[in-house]
Design a protein around this motif. Structure first.
Motif, short mmCIF file in Angstrom:
data_model
loop_
_atom_site.label_atom_id
_atom_site.label_comp_id
_atom_site.label_asym_id
_atom_site.label_seq_id
_atom_site.Cartn_x
_atom_site.Cartn_y
_atom_site.Cartn_z
N LYS A 1 0.84 -1.21 0.00
CA LYS A 1 0.00 0.00 0.00
C LYS A 1 0.87 1.26 0.00
N SER A 2 1.96 1.23 0.78
CA SER A 2 2.84 2.40 0.83
C SER A 2 3.59 2.58 -0.49
N GLY B 1 1.16 4.31 -2.64
CA GLY B 1 1.06 5.71 -2.21
C GLY B 1 2.23 6.54 -2.69
N PHE C 1 2.17 7.61 -6.36
CA PHE C 1 1.51 8.87 -6.73
C PHE C 1 2.50 10.03 -6.69
N LEU D 1 -2.78 13.45 -3.98
CA LEU D 1 -3.18 12.05 -3.83
C LEU D 1 -2.12 11.26 -3.06
N VAL E 1 -2.21 12.47 0.79
CA VAL E 1 -3.40 11.99 1.51
C VAL E 1 -3.36 10.49 1.69
N SER E 2 -3.04 9.75 0.62
CA SER E 2 -3.03 8.29 0.71
C SER E 2 -1.94 7.78 1.65
N LEU E 3 -0.75 8.37 1.58
CA LEU E 3 0.34 7.94 2.47
C LEU E 3 0.05 8.30 3.92
N PHE F 1 -2.87 8.44 5.34
CA PHE F 1 -3.84 7.46 5.81
C PHE F 1 -3.19 6.09 6.02
N ILE F 2 -2.40 5.66 5.03
CA ILE F 2 -1.76 4.33 5.08
C ILE F 2 -0.78 4.23 6.25
#
Length: 384
Positions: A319-320, A323, A326, A366, A369-371, A373-374
């Motif tokens: 997932k990272s 992230g 992006f 993106l 924000v995604s990193l 959260f992850i």
């Protein structure tokens, strides 16, 4: 994994440099669409010698930027993430995917058109911006993720340099090219003779640049060649390569790149916003950077790890990697640089620059924000 002092300095410089670039871009866009727009744009296109101010920045000062990129790449190969082939394979596959997939997406929308030469635009990653966004996440970012993004971006830049050399050289004057390469050969001999004084290398580098400039091959390639001619030694703080790399960081980060940003983002925004957004080259650039980069980085690293060609560090998750993919979509400096080589139409160049900035902004948001959260979720799960 212990970070070296030079890497720590590099990471801190790139973080601040990214914020400076953001500021310069906002200022330049504001001035270009204000009451003093004509005077501001005229300044960058005014004559300096037999060329314009913008030309000397893009073909002259940016050679020093490429020299720094070459020195960083050399250090990565000898002592850094690329020194161990098994460790290097993850960012190598990531960079390959992050170049091929965006280029493929661009060609999907532009193949056979007058703008198909822009396929190299979404292939690039801006180190300064990407590391600046990653640094905003603070101490929650694993060291392995910082090193992965740095190595990926450096390899990405090498790929962009090769693309410039092979695909954006239109005509070659072989006499000048051979003279430039001959000087490079002499510098390599000096290296083998253990000449450590920087002066002959810098004089030779200027001569290489002059003949390369008149050869048809883009003169900034000289910076990378010169980097590999400069003695590396054991890479410690007394080595010629280290001294030069350490010296160049601040001038490149806080003078050369900001000047590049100011000169190349002096864009008058089109009133026909819809037509700009829906142009084939705009769609190719935007999807290449925002979608192609993270997908390419993730898919190729995942497939390579699944096949046993590389290994995901213990403190990272897939997932990272997605992230940080992006953040790889932040093209800016190299993407704008390739745009100047790919297109001749000034309207297309201006519109493409705007799309690069807009796409890089979206990709950066993106990624952040995604990193966030992850990484927050992974820290919470670890605490539990």
């Amino acid at each position: 994994m212990k970070l070296t002092r030079l890497f720590q300095d590099f990471f801190r410089n790139e973080k601040t440099a990214g914020l400076v670039l953001i500021f310069c871009t906002i200022v330049s866009l504001g001035l270009s669409n204000s009451g003093i727009a004509d005077g501001y744009q005229h300044f960058w296109h005014s004559a300096l010698g037999n060329q314009t101010v913008e030309y000397w920045i893009n073909d002259g000062l940016m050679t020093i930027f490429f020299l720094l990129i070459g020195l960083e790449l050399e250090r990565e190969i000898y002592l850094g993430e690329l020194s161990n082939i098994k460790d290097a394979m993850l960012p190598i596959f990531g960079a390959a995917g992050g170049m091929l997939v965006p280029a493929g997406i661009f060609l999907l929308f532009n193949f056979g058109t007058a703008t198909q030469s822009g396929a190299g635009i979404p292939m690039a990653t801006d180190i300064a911006f990407a590391l600046a966004i990653l640094a905003l996440l603070g101490n929650r970012v694993p060291t392995s993720l910082k090193i992965f993004l740095t190595a990926l971006a450096v390899i990405d830049d090498l790929g962009a340099i090769l693309v410039i050399a092979f695909f954006y050289t239109k005509t070659i004057a072989f006499t000048e090219l051979f003279i430039s390469l001959g000087i490079f050969g002499i510098l390599l001999v000096l290296n083998r003779l253990k000449v450590r004084n920087l002066i002959p290398y810098l004089i030779g580098g200027v001569a290489m640049w002059f003949f390369m400039l008149h050869s048809g091959v883009h003169a900034t390639i000289t910076g990378v060649l010169l980097a590999f001619a400069i003695p590396f030694g054991n890479g410690d703080e007394k080595s010629t390569s280290y001294i030069l790399q350490h010296f160049l960081h601040k001038p490149v980060s806080f003078i050369i790149l900001p000047l590049f940003a100011l000169a190349n983002t002096a864009i008058v925004l089109s009133s026909d916003f819809g037509a700009v957004l829906t142009a084939h080259y705009s769609i190719g650039i935007a999807l290449g950077l925002i979608v192609g980069k993270p997908l390419g980085i993730f898919i190729l690293t995942y497939l390579a790890a699944t096949c046993g060609l590389c290994k995901l560090p213990d403190d990272l998750s897939w997932k990272s990697i997605l992230g940080v993919g992006f953040l790889g979509g932040i093209g800016f400096t190299m993407s704008i640089f390739i745009t100047l080589l790919a297109f001749d139409d000034q309207a297309i160049i201006s519109n493409a620059k705007f799309i690069i900035m807009l796409s890089s902004l979206v990709a950066g948001l993106l990624g952040f924000v995604s990193l966030k959260f992850i990484l927050n979720k992974e820290i919470s799960e670890t605490d539990e």
